[in-house]
Design a protein around this motif. Sequence first.
Motif, mmCIF file in Angstrom:
data_model
loop_
_atom_site.group_PDB
_atom_site.id
_atom_site.type_symbol
_atom_site.label_atom_id
_atom_site.label_comp_id
_atom_site.label_asym_id
_atom_site.label_seq_id
_atom_site.Cartn_x
_atom_site.Cartn_y
_atom_site.Cartn_z
ATOM 1 N N GLU A 6 0.840 -1.195 0.000
ATOM 2 C CA GLU A 6 0.000 0.000 0.000
ATOM 3 C C GLU A 6 0.876 1.246 0.000
ATOM 4 O O GLU A 6 2.058 1.193 0.362
ATOM 5 C CB GLU A 6 -0.961 0.009 1.187
ATOM 6 N N LYS A 7 0.300 2.337 -0.428
ATOM 7 C CA LYS A 7 1.060 3.584 -0.504
ATOM 8 C C LYS A 7 1.351 4.101 0.901
ATOM 9 O O LYS A 7 0.532 3.978 1.799
ATOM 10 C CB LYS A 7 0.275 4.634 -1.295
ATOM 11 N N ALA A 43 5.959 2.789 -1.230
ATOM 12 C CA ALA A 43 5.100 1.683 -0.797
ATOM 13 C C ALA A 43 5.642 1.015 0.462
ATOM 14 O O ALA A 43 6.839 1.064 0.766
ATOM 15 C CB ALA A 43 4.972 0.655 -1.913
ATOM 16 N N ARG A 49 1.734 -4.057 4.507
ATOM 17 C CA ARG A 49 0.906 -4.161 5.713
ATOM 18 C C ARG A 49 0.390 -5.588 5.841
ATOM 19 O O ARG A 49 -0.195 -6.136 4.895
ATOM 20 C CB ARG A 49 -0.270 -3.188 5.656
ATOM 21 N N ASP A 97 -7.199 3.127 -5.932
ATOM 22 C CA ASP A 97 -8.013 2.915 -4.732
ATOM 23 C C ASP A 97 -9.455 2.566 -5.104
ATOM 24 O O ASP A 97 -10.046 3.154 -6.007
ATOM 25 C CB ASP A 97 -8.011 4.205 -3.889
#
Length: 526
Positions: free
Chosen positions: A216-217, A227, A230, A506
């Motif tokens: 994720e960014k 990036a 997670r 997104d």
Amino acid sequence: LTLPHFVQLMDNFVGEDVPPPTLKRLTAFIKKEYKQTEEEKIKQLEKVHCRSHMAQRKQLLEALFEKWDSNACGSLDLEKVVAVLSTFQGAMGKMMALMKAKEYLCSRYPQVSRVGKLSPKAFQTFLELIGSEFTGNEDETIDNLVRFLTTTVEQCGTESLRSSVRRKWLQDIQQVAETSGTSMEPMYKAVFKALSQDVEAHGDNKRISAYIALLEKNQLSPEQEQALLRYVACTADDAPYVLNQVLHRDMKGVSFAVIDQGKPIHVPRVQLHGSIHFWNSDRPVEERKGSFLVLPLHDARWRVFGILGLDTLRDQCEKSIFLTHEITFYEGVCHAFSKAYHHICTRENVLQVAVTALDWLYPRTPSIHTVTIYLVTPGKDKNYALCKMITADNTGQKEVHSSPVVLLREENLLRDYLFKCTDSSEVTLTSVYGEHHIAVPLHDLTRQTLGIFDISIGQHKKLPPQEQKDLQKMLKMTQAACSEILQRSQEETEPTYVLEAEHVADVRHAGILFHRFMLQELRQCI
């Protein structure tokens, strides 16, 4: 028209409360006036034959792919396939055709030349390209190729049984994804269940930990790195240490190397590696022993979007390492996870388009009382169920159901119009206790029903002309946007973007597609 399509078309045409004599006259009229010339009959039969032939070929090539993909990893090595095909009929002219087909394939799917892997779709395209390059009848050539490739695959009884069992576990992951609405949790659990079942059956029953981390960014410090990873799911015992943790590129670990290389990294002895990040800092150094494996998660275009990690640190046996056949199966788990994950993401995107569409529609159609959105999901015994996902009222308030209400046909006779709409993929009009409903199907790419807009207009038999026009426009744009989303999810080539905002990946921005199609329609009208 299929039978359900025809019945629904006639039902909409005659409307409610039609007198029996009128219906009888209409039936007689259609029987008398509907005529088909001999040429039309032949064309229709040819069309049916062509569709049947293409469906059979697809099934044949899918079965061949499965036979070659004995470990169910979801892809084949391009060079291995080429090496085997180069021995087909042994003539030099065949090699030229093979190389030309390979060149066409790589130009159509650039990622094939980059990663050297064939998906089921690319494999089918490759064989069809070879068939078109060879002299003689294309269908006969492909049939000969299939027979030849089938005979080149050999499996012993043990391998065949293991492959069959594993494929069933991977299918369970997809089935869970198809029946869990837009929730990821059941699918994560299905992945870990498949891993534990395989370890028990084929992995010497060693104790493993498993975890999934997604890219994720970096929203907090985008200037430092683009990036991060997670950890969104893990086996139960590891949750206190791993779940929701974030791994940055400058931290210890091999996960970002896996992402950069797009290939698994196996560390047989973590205690000898020196660059492994241990989330459980309470574990004594002398107990930090075991095998560690990280595999990349690829999307349809072979871009890495996360990792699947496994380790045996909880196993007391120091010789607990991952064998080759296990690693290959875990690649299959990654493929099954990716397919299931993107299936759920696609449904989320479809619902986001629907929410955007309702926001656009609400101020323009005060005569609409409520709109309920359903998604079609597989049910028991090859039946299907309808999941209530979103409810919107005439004040603009929307409720998104995190735990969808599931409707089964036999339990919802008053909502049978929804199932008729699903069966026919046609607009269905009905009245329930004096309240008029318009059920409108949302189609997938094969014109099967993907979802339904159940629009209640209260006591009105029809909407005012301008509201009807706005409703039709909204439905048209929603269908166009959803078709685009479905096309992108299946394509193995890069999509074409029209608006700059579409580059944002997104899920919350899926609604941009709705406005893009509205804008394009407006431009055509100017």
